[in-house]
Design a protein around this motif. Structure first.
Motif, PDB file in Angstrom:
ATOM      1  N   VAL A  38      -4.618  -9.852   0.530  1.00  0.00           N
ATOM      2  CA  VAL A  38      -4.241 -10.962  -0.918  1.00  0.00           C
ATOM      3  C   VAL A  38      -3.959  -9.819  -2.001  1.00  0.00           C
ATOM      4  CG1 VAL A  38      -6.050 -11.894  -2.756  1.00  0.00           C
ATOM      5  CG2 VAL A  38      -5.617 -12.544   0.330  1.00  0.00           C
ATOM      6  N   LEU A  39      -4.409  -8.204  -1.786  1.00  0.00           N
ATOM      7  CA  LEU A  39      -4.324  -7.880  -3.441  1.00  0.00           C
ATOM      8  C   LEU A  39      -3.021  -7.296  -2.962  1.00  0.00           C
ATOM      9  CD1 LEU A  39      -5.521  -5.444  -4.651  1.00  0.00           C
ATOM     10  CD2 LEU A  39      -5.551  -3.797  -2.905  1.00  0.00           C
ATOM     11  N   ALA A  40      -2.361  -7.354  -1.477  1.00  0.00           N
ATOM     12  CA  ALA A  40      -0.561  -6.856  -1.577  1.00  0.00           C
ATOM     13  C   ALA A  40       0.116  -8.076  -2.804  1.00  0.00           C
ATOM     14  CB  ALA A  40      -0.141  -6.576  -0.399  1.00  0.00           C
ATOM     15  N   ARG A  41      -0.744  -9.791  -1.816  1.00  0.00           N
ATOM     16  CA  ARG A  41       0.142 -10.094  -2.921  1.00  0.00           C
ATOM     17  C   ARG A  41      -0.167 -10.643  -4.330  1.00  0.00           C
ATOM     18  NH1 ARG A  41       0.526 -14.811   1.761  1.00  0.00           N
ATOM     19  NH2 ARG A  41       1.322 -13.453   3.805  1.00  0.00           N
ATOM     20  N   TRP A  42      -1.588  -9.702  -4.347  1.00  0.00           N
ATOM     21  CA  TRP A  42      -1.517 -10.097  -5.998  1.00  0.00           C
ATOM     22  C   TRP A  42      -0.872  -9.117  -6.507  1.00  0.00           C
ATOM     23  CZ3 TRP A  42      -6.012  -7.926  -9.004  1.00  0.00           C
ATOM     24  CH2 TRP A  42      -6.225  -8.311 -10.463  1.00  0.00           C
TER      25      TRP A  42
END
Length: 371
Positions: A38-42
């Motif tokens: 999720v952090l990478a996508r965000w």
């Protein structure tokens, strides 16, 4: 903000534990991997780093202890071209090696370097609501700190009946709506990673199907009829004359209506013109989610100049007076200034029609300029 992972189609605690046991994993690795995805996508970066906070209750001598025994370590999550299982296992290997061979504790490193971890993930299992102290049954309560200790933290608590995901951040950095979106994304990432363990990580959705359809609908926007041959500046000034009291832009510090926004842009444009800027110049502007960024861009276009948008580029105008890191427009010379780095020096372009220049993140190689 607390989001329970046993609701809305996300696997409950028993199925989650059974899945982890069948794949030779532990729940904290699955949840850590979901947060990293999720952090990478965000962040729009396929390789990101964050701090992991591990409690020490796995040690046998701490099993019956009451209190916190923690250690922190940096972890790099690489989401590039891997399957779900390979991704989770790679994080386990990196975390284990970091903890096992650490001769210089991460907390000591941060202290000595004068830095703080910006993003943190923590997993707390075996939370006891009732404990026995000196023969008395006492209820254990979590002490909530008066302020967050990092820019963003994701804490997962395992109780007898559920996993609880808590996202914490400063309101000035991430509003409650963002934290709610991230918490929901972690939930869906866990469920989809469990459902498709052999799939490519790039194919794992972090939103529900209904939410995906809503996002696609929003991305289509609303069709507006206007003269496509007109310029943005003319359209903007026309709108400001037509609806001067209508909201135009909002950031964490407040909002501006079209009338004041146009007036600020005109004042900034006059300052640029007095400093010798005009058509054909490329002026650096720092990308930031503030009203001043929009004023900078409109002012540059108002005088026929282009903007070079980037992180840390020298900003002009009110941004420095409003707490930004930029320089006043008057600090620059149109023909270059020996005191300014090359990346921050406005310069004349061979093609004066260029209005906007950005550089890619460089995640696939060297950053590339886009005009």
């Amino acid at each position: 903000l607390a989001i329970f992972m046993e609701t809305n189609g996300v696997p409950n605690i028993s199925s989650n534990d059974a899945w982890c046991a069948a794949h030779g994993l532990t729940p904290n690795l699955l949840l850590m991997g979901a947060f990293g995805l999720v952090l990478a996508r965000w962040c729009r970066h396929r390789r990101i780093a964050f701090t992991v906070i591990n409690h020490g209750r796995r040690g046998r001598r701490y099993a019956e202890a009451y209190g916190m025994f923690v250690r922190s370590a940096p972890v790099i999550a690489d989401t590039r071209g891997v399957s779900v299982m390979d991704y989770i296992r790679s994080m386990r290997g990196e975390l284990n090696s970091t903890v096992r061979y650490a001769v210089y504790p991460f907390t000591h490193f941060c202290r000595d370097m004068g830095v703080t971890p910006d993003v943190a993930f923590g997993f707390q299992a075996g939370v006891q609501e009732m404990v026995t102290l000196d023969g008395c049954s006492v209820q254990g309560c979590q002490l909530t700190p008066p302020m967050t200790r990092s820019d963003l933290s994701c804490m997962v608590y395992l109780t007898d009946s559920r996993y609880e995901v808590r996202m914490e951040s400063s309101e000035a950095l991430n509003p409650a709506s963002t934290l709610l979106t991230l918490a929901h994304a972690v939930r869906w990432a866990v469920g989809n990673m469990m459902a498709h363990p052999d799939a490519s990580l790039a194919d794992i959705a972090i939103v529900s199907h209904d939410e995906e359809q809503r996002l696609l609908t929003l991305s289509h926007g609303e069709r507006m009829d206007y003269d496509a041959d007109d310029t943005f500046i003319r359209l903007f000034l026309r709108q400001a004359q037509r609806t001067p009291d209508a909201p135009a832009v909002t950031d964490v510090a407040g909002s501006l209506t079209y009338g004041p926004l146009a007036a600020c842009a005109e004042a900034r444009a006059a300052t640029l013109t007095a400093s010798g800027y005009g058509r054909g110049h490329l002026i650096p502007v720092e990308a930031r989610q503030t009203k001043e960024y929009l004023i900078d861009v409109i002012a540059a276009w108002r005088i026929g100049a282009g903007v070079l948008v980037g992180q840390g580029a020298g900003c002009m105008g009110l941004s420095s007076g409003a707490g930004g890191r930029g320089q006043e427009a008057g600090d620059y010379s149109p023909n270059g200034d020996d005191n300014c780095p090359d990346s921050q020096t406005p310069r004349l372009l061979n093609s004066p029609e260029i209005a906007y220049v950005i550089y890619t993140s460089g995640s696939t190689g060297e950053p590339k300029g886009v005009m």
